[in-house]
Design a protein around this motif. Sequence first.
Motif, mmCIF file in Angstrom:
data_model
loop_
_atom_site.group_PDB
_atom_site.id
_atom_site.type_symbol
_atom_site.label_atom_id
_atom_site.label_comp_id
_atom_site.label_asym_id
_atom_site.label_seq_id
_atom_site.Cartn_x
_atom_site.Cartn_y
_atom_site.Cartn_z
ATOM 1 N N GLU A 206 7.330 12.574 4.156
ATOM 2 C CA GLU A 206 6.405 13.460 4.870
ATOM 3 C C GLU A 206 4.987 13.337 4.295
ATOM 4 N N LYS A 207 4.876 13.273 2.988
ATOM 5 C CA LYS A 207 3.564 13.117 2.341
ATOM 6 C C LYS A 207 2.900 11.804 2.743
ATOM 7 N N LEU A 208 3.711 10.786 2.978
ATOM 8 C CA LEU A 208 3.203 9.463 3.330
ATOM 9 C C LEU A 208 2.995 9.285 4.836
ATOM 10 N N ASN A 209 3.363 10.337 5.593
ATOM 11 C CA ASN A 209 3.255 10.301 7.066
ATOM 12 C C ASN A 209 4.078 9.170 7.680
ATOM 13 N N LEU B 122 2.659 9.416 -5.804
ATOM 14 C CA LEU B 122 3.207 10.730 -5.469
ATOM 15 C C LEU B 122 4.395 11.075 -6.364
ATOM 16 N N LEU B 123 5.218 10.072 -6.630
ATOM 17 C CA LEU B 123 6.397 10.282 -7.468
ATOM 18 C C LEU B 123 6.003 10.735 -8.865
ATOM 19 N N GLU B 124 4.969 10.095 -9.438
ATOM 20 C CA GLU B 124 4.492 10.496 -10.752
ATOM 21 C C GLU B 124 4.035 11.949 -10.750
ATOM 22 N N GLN B 125 3.466 12.365 -9.649
ATOM 23 C CA GLN B 125 2.928 13.717 -9.557
ATOM 24 C C GLN B 125 4.003 14.776 -9.349
ATOM 25 N N TYR B 126 5.060 14.425 -8.588
ATOM 26 C CA TYR B 126 5.987 15.459 -8.118
ATOM 27 C C TYR B 126 7.436 15.313 -8.574
ATOM 28 N N PHE B 127 7.811 14.237 -9.295
ATOM 29 C CA PHE B 127 9.243 13.991 -9.484
ATOM 30 C C PHE B 127 9.962 15.103 -10.242
ATOM 31 N N ARG B 128 9.251 15.850 -11.036
ATOM 32 C CA ARG B 128 9.913 16.926 -11.792
ATOM 33 C C ARG B 128 10.386 18.055 -10.888
ATOM 34 N N GLN B 129 9.661 18.297 -9.810
ATOM 35 C CA GLN B 129 10.056 19.394 -8.924
ATOM 36 C C GLN B 129 10.597 18.954 -7.573
ATOM 37 N N THR C 89 8.486 7.983 8.479
ATOM 38 C CA THR C 89 9.845 8.496 8.553
ATOM 39 C C THR C 89 10.606 8.138 7.277
ATOM 40 N N LEU C 90 11.660 8.890 7.014
ATOM 41 C CA LEU C 90 12.511 8.597 5.872
ATOM 42 C C LEU C 90 13.134 7.210 6.012
ATOM 43 N N LYS C 91 13.500 6.849 7.227
ATOM 44 C CA LYS C 91 14.079 5.527 7.475
ATOM 45 C C LYS C 91 13.095 4.426 7.078
ATOM 46 N N HIS C 92 11.818 4.623 7.414
ATOM 47 C CA HIS C 92 10.804 3.610 7.081
ATOM 48 C C HIS C 92 10.569 3.566 5.566
ATOM 49 N N LEU C 93 10.576 4.712 4.907
ATOM 50 C CA LEU C 93 10.419 4.734 3.445
ATOM 51 C C LEU C 93 11.565 3.976 2.783
ATOM 52 N N ASN C 94 12.770 4.172 3.264
ATOM 53 C CA ASN C 94 13.915 3.435 2.711
ATOM 54 C C ASN C 94 13.793 1.936 2.965
ATOM 55 N N ARG C 95 13.284 1.579 4.145
ATOM 56 C CA ARG C 95 13.087 0.168 4.462
ATOM 57 C C ARG C 95 12.085 -0.463 3.487
ATOM 58 N N ILE C 96 10.997 0.244 3.203
ATOM 59 C CA ILE C 96 9.979 -0.248 2.269
ATOM 60 C C ILE C 96 10.569 -0.417 0.874
ATOM 61 N N CYS C 97 11.292 0.593 0.400
ATOM 62 C CA CYS C 97 11.876 0.545 -0.947
ATOM 63 C C CYS C 97 12.903 -0.578 -1.063
ATOM 64 N N ASN C 98 13.700 -0.757 -0.021
ATOM 65 C CA ASN C 98 14.692 -1.837 -0.047
ATOM 66 C C ASN C 98 14.026 -3.202 -0.064
ATOM 67 N N GLU C 99 12.949 -3.351 0.701
ATOM 68 C CA GLU C 99 12.265 -4.634 0.793
ATOM 69 C C GLU C 99 11.557 -4.993 -0.517
ATOM 70 N N ILE D 141 0.838 -1.200 0.000
ATOM 71 C CA ILE D 141 0.000 0.000 0.000
ATOM 72 C C ILE D 141 0.872 1.248 0.000
ATOM 73 N N LYS D 142 1.910 1.247 0.844
ATOM 74 C CA LYS D 142 2.783 2.419 0.937
ATOM 75 C C LYS D 142 3.604 2.608 -0.333
ATOM 76 N N ILE D 143 4.108 1.513 -0.923
ATOM 77 C CA ILE D 143 4.933 1.671 -2.123
ATOM 78 C C ILE D 143 4.081 2.166 -3.286
ATOM 79 N N ASN D 144 2.813 1.725 -3.327
ATOM 80 C CA ASN D 144 1.916 2.207 -4.383
ATOM 81 C C ASN D 144 1.644 3.701 -4.229
ATOM 82 N N LYS D 145 1.416 4.132 -2.985
ATOM 83 C CA LYS D 145 1.175 5.558 -2.746
ATOM 84 C C LYS D 145 2.424 6.381 -3.052
ATOM 85 N N PHE D 146 3.587 5.840 -2.696
ATOM 86 C CA PHE D 146 4.848 6.520 -3.005
ATOM 87 C C PHE D 146 4.992 6.725 -4.514
ATOM 88 N N GLU D 147 4.693 5.691 -5.280
ATOM 89 C CA GLU D 147 4.856 5.790 -6.731
ATOM 90 C C GLU D 147 3.840 6.747 -7.354
#
Length: 287
Positions: free
Chosen positions: A208-211, A192-199, A213-223, A184-190
């Motif tokens: 922050e948008k996903l509510n 958001l990425l489509e919407q904002y990656f240019r800026q 921590t950065l550490k948790h976002l990295n953990r999700i992406c790595n997994e 669910i989080k990786i889908n929401k991240f992607e």
Amino acid sequence: MKKYPIYSVQNFSCNDVHRDFYVNTFREHLKSHSFVEEPHRHDSYLMVFFTNGSGLHEVDFDQFEIKRGSLFVMQPGQMHHWSLSEDIEGFVIIFSQELYNLYFGQKKINEYNFYHSIHNRPEMVFEEKEMLKILPYFDLIIQENIQNNKLQLDKMLNLLDCIHIEISRKYSETYSHQAHSYNIKINKFELLLEQYFRQEKLPSFYAEKLNITLKHLNRICNEILQKTATEVIMDRVILEVKRMLIDKQLAVNEVAFAVGYEDYSYFSRFFKKQTGMSPTEFRNTVR
């Protein structure tokens, strides 16, 4: 100067009733649409299933071998082209997101795990015993298309969804991480990425948008993706830059500005660090 085209369903379909839905055998498809062998994009969803022949399929600068059982699913905006043997056979289906989502209502096309991510492989290979499950649906959808029966489009869309279900089952077996609780989080991240990656290039913005921590976002992406959040962001930027660079009507500094880099020198160094070549060198390598 060469500009690579973006095709809609209407470029293929001459059926006024089903203008957002196109199906054909691949051999018949090539007879009247040989231009698809040159690099291009679609503004719709594309599915191709090969039952005979061989070749290469390049999707967003990655090459895949074509063989019997090769199935490709592509999202709007992806760049691709083929190099095909003379004995190529198979099926092609092109349809708009609007048509699918309107017909199925509560179920949306990008809920299928093989469509929603640009980081997913566009290719799956069906073994002979697996082909027995999915091939009849392609045959039926072709048969229905050449007839003029009542509720024709309804049946074709339901056959398409039967194909989607078979693909989804195989995809989940092949890429088991798709069932992971981080989905669910990786889908929401992607999204958001489509919407904002240019800026927005900093992973902290997305965390922050996903509510989380950065550490948790990295953990999700790595997994899920075996990458850091920064690598995921940079990969998306680089993909867009490559897509734009092959349109030789755009100056390289225009490309840089379009993806959020006002300093051309910095952009050029960034691209070379990521790809091993300068933007101009990359542009000169593409056909």
